[in-house]
Design an enzyme around this catalytic site. Sequence first.
Site, PDB file in Angstrom:
ATOM      1  N   VAL A 179      13.620  37.998  15.473  1.00 23.44           N
ATOM      2  CA  VAL A 179      13.839  37.237  14.245  1.00 23.44           C
ATOM      3  C   VAL A 179      12.788  37.600  13.203  1.00 23.44           C
ATOM      4  O   VAL A 179      13.097  37.852  12.033  1.00 23.44           O
ATOM      5  CB  VAL A 179      13.845  35.725  14.541  1.00 23.44           C
ATOM      6  CG1 VAL A 179      13.800  34.917  13.251  1.00 23.44           C
ATOM      7  CG2 VAL A 179      15.096  35.358  15.338  1.00 23.44           C
ATOM      8  N   GLY A 180      11.532  37.658  13.616  1.00 23.56           N
ATOM      9  CA  GLY A 180      10.483  38.088  12.696  1.00 23.56           C
ATOM     10  C   GLY A 180      10.666  39.528  12.269  1.00 23.56           C
ATOM     11  O   GLY A 180      10.429  39.880  11.105  1.00 23.56           O
ATOM     12  N   GLU A 200      -3.403  39.697   7.206  1.00 23.23           N
ATOM     13  CA  GLU A 200      -4.707  39.278   7.733  1.00 23.23           C
ATOM     14  C   GLU A 200      -4.632  39.448   9.239  1.00 23.23           C
ATOM     15  O   GLU A 200      -3.917  38.707   9.925  1.00 23.23           O
ATOM     16  CB  GLU A 200      -5.023  37.832   7.371  1.00 23.23           C
ATOM     17  CG  GLU A 200      -6.386  37.388   7.871  1.00 23.23           C
ATOM     18  CD  GLU A 200      -6.549  35.884   7.884  1.00 23.23           C
ATOM     19  OE1 GLU A 200      -7.211  35.388   8.809  1.00 23.23           O
ATOM     20  OE2 GLU A 200      -6.005  35.216   6.984  1.00 23.23           O
TER      21      GLU A 200
END
Length: 494
Positions: free
Chosen positions: A226-227, A265
């Site tokens: 999904v990501g 990050e």
Amino acid sequence: MTNVDADTGVLAGEPRMLIDGELRYTDSGALFDVEHPASEQVVGQATDGTVTDVERATAAARRAFDESDWSRDLDFRYHCVNQLHEALTQEQERLRRIVITEVGCPVSVSGSQIESPIAEVKHWADHGRNFDYLVDTGIHETQLGPARRKIQYDAVGVVGAITPWNVPFYLNIAETVPALMAGNTVVLKPAQLTPWSGTELGRIIAEKTDIPAGVFNVVTSNANEVGAALSADPRVDMITFTGSTATGRAILAAGASTVKKTLLELGGKSTHIVCDDADFTACLPMAAMFACVMSGQSCILSSRVLLPRSRYDEGLEILKTMMEQFPVGDPWTPGIMQGPQISAMQRQKTLGLIQSGIADGARLITGGGIPENLPTGYYVQPTLLADVDPASEIAQTEIFGPVITVTPYDTDDEAVEISNNTIYGLSGDVTSADDGRALNIALRLRTGSVTTNGHSFFGITSPFGGTKQSGLGHRNGDEGYREYLNSKTIGVRP
């Protein structure tokens, strides 16, 4: 709404995701479990979204950006983000209990996970309201004659935000609210281990703000694809991600085909250089505390302590005493400052790296295992390893556990060389009785941020980001806000 368990304080959060203004379950009704790391018990569930769900959310965000006035109506955005701040303030204690339930963050240190991000919502509303989106840079000479130039800052478009589990509510706010205030629409994919810190934000936006349907979406899932689908979708203009360097590389690769703007990050392996003139009794207890207070699950943690060889044993004894006295236990108990690791897998990774360090020649000073008085919950003892080879695995790998490694050094030059000799460059610390010496060392470190003599670099008004494989771009400050904007230079008649 589910109720708080009267005995444990555990609180189950919103199980539904938010897509196009609707709180909904995935079509199949599939759910995945959420576990409380202090009890090892399943305490609730979240809907197990699919690639189809993230495609729906992306379509809604694309439509809301392209067809609504959201990106152009600054006053309305200011109104909506202020509404969000008020609503989050009202629900602050519920959100605190959810974070403690999902993460195991001790209630005693939960302010950085709750109060701080809620205050940042108001900050971004004001910052965005006062930001100059059209800047006149004056008259410039060109080959075609003089021209006045203006710089316009436009919203990037659809922002996909993929967030981690260590400080989930804070990072859900940090990666979405400035993006919204800058005029973007958002699809948030929270971490599998902490879905409620995302779904609660979606619920509050849907129920208590005037943010239009499609502007903010949340998709929860226990599936990595999904990501990946969000990162690769050509309708997404920008991905913002906080997490491991390995996942950051995958996100960069997924977005490469559409040359997607990416804000990353990533991991860290920061050092604390303690100079031979430093006050050990002042700085080393703080170093031990910061290593343990979030169970070591912090990317900016200075987990490598470099001690001058001339005072090596003295420094080890101070660290040992502090770590053996550090309060570890049930995160619901006031006064406790270190809770469990987030999961059984994370605890096993931490314990495995400790053993790897010992096998490579490190000396175990204290800790190294599971606390005998905490057989239930994913706890790890505060652990101190000495004589650590700076080239060893434990000195080069981000542990994400309550572990300090200590390495001796002889000169400032050697300390700088050891600090810089990793793939990471996120943060660091330098302590010296001489402010000028500390600054000189800090200036030589290849890292995005440095604290000297306890004066913190971190804050909402200053840029924060990594060098090398610790990330791309910045959060916070004017630089962080501009990450969510594209700049356009326009030449006009003088």
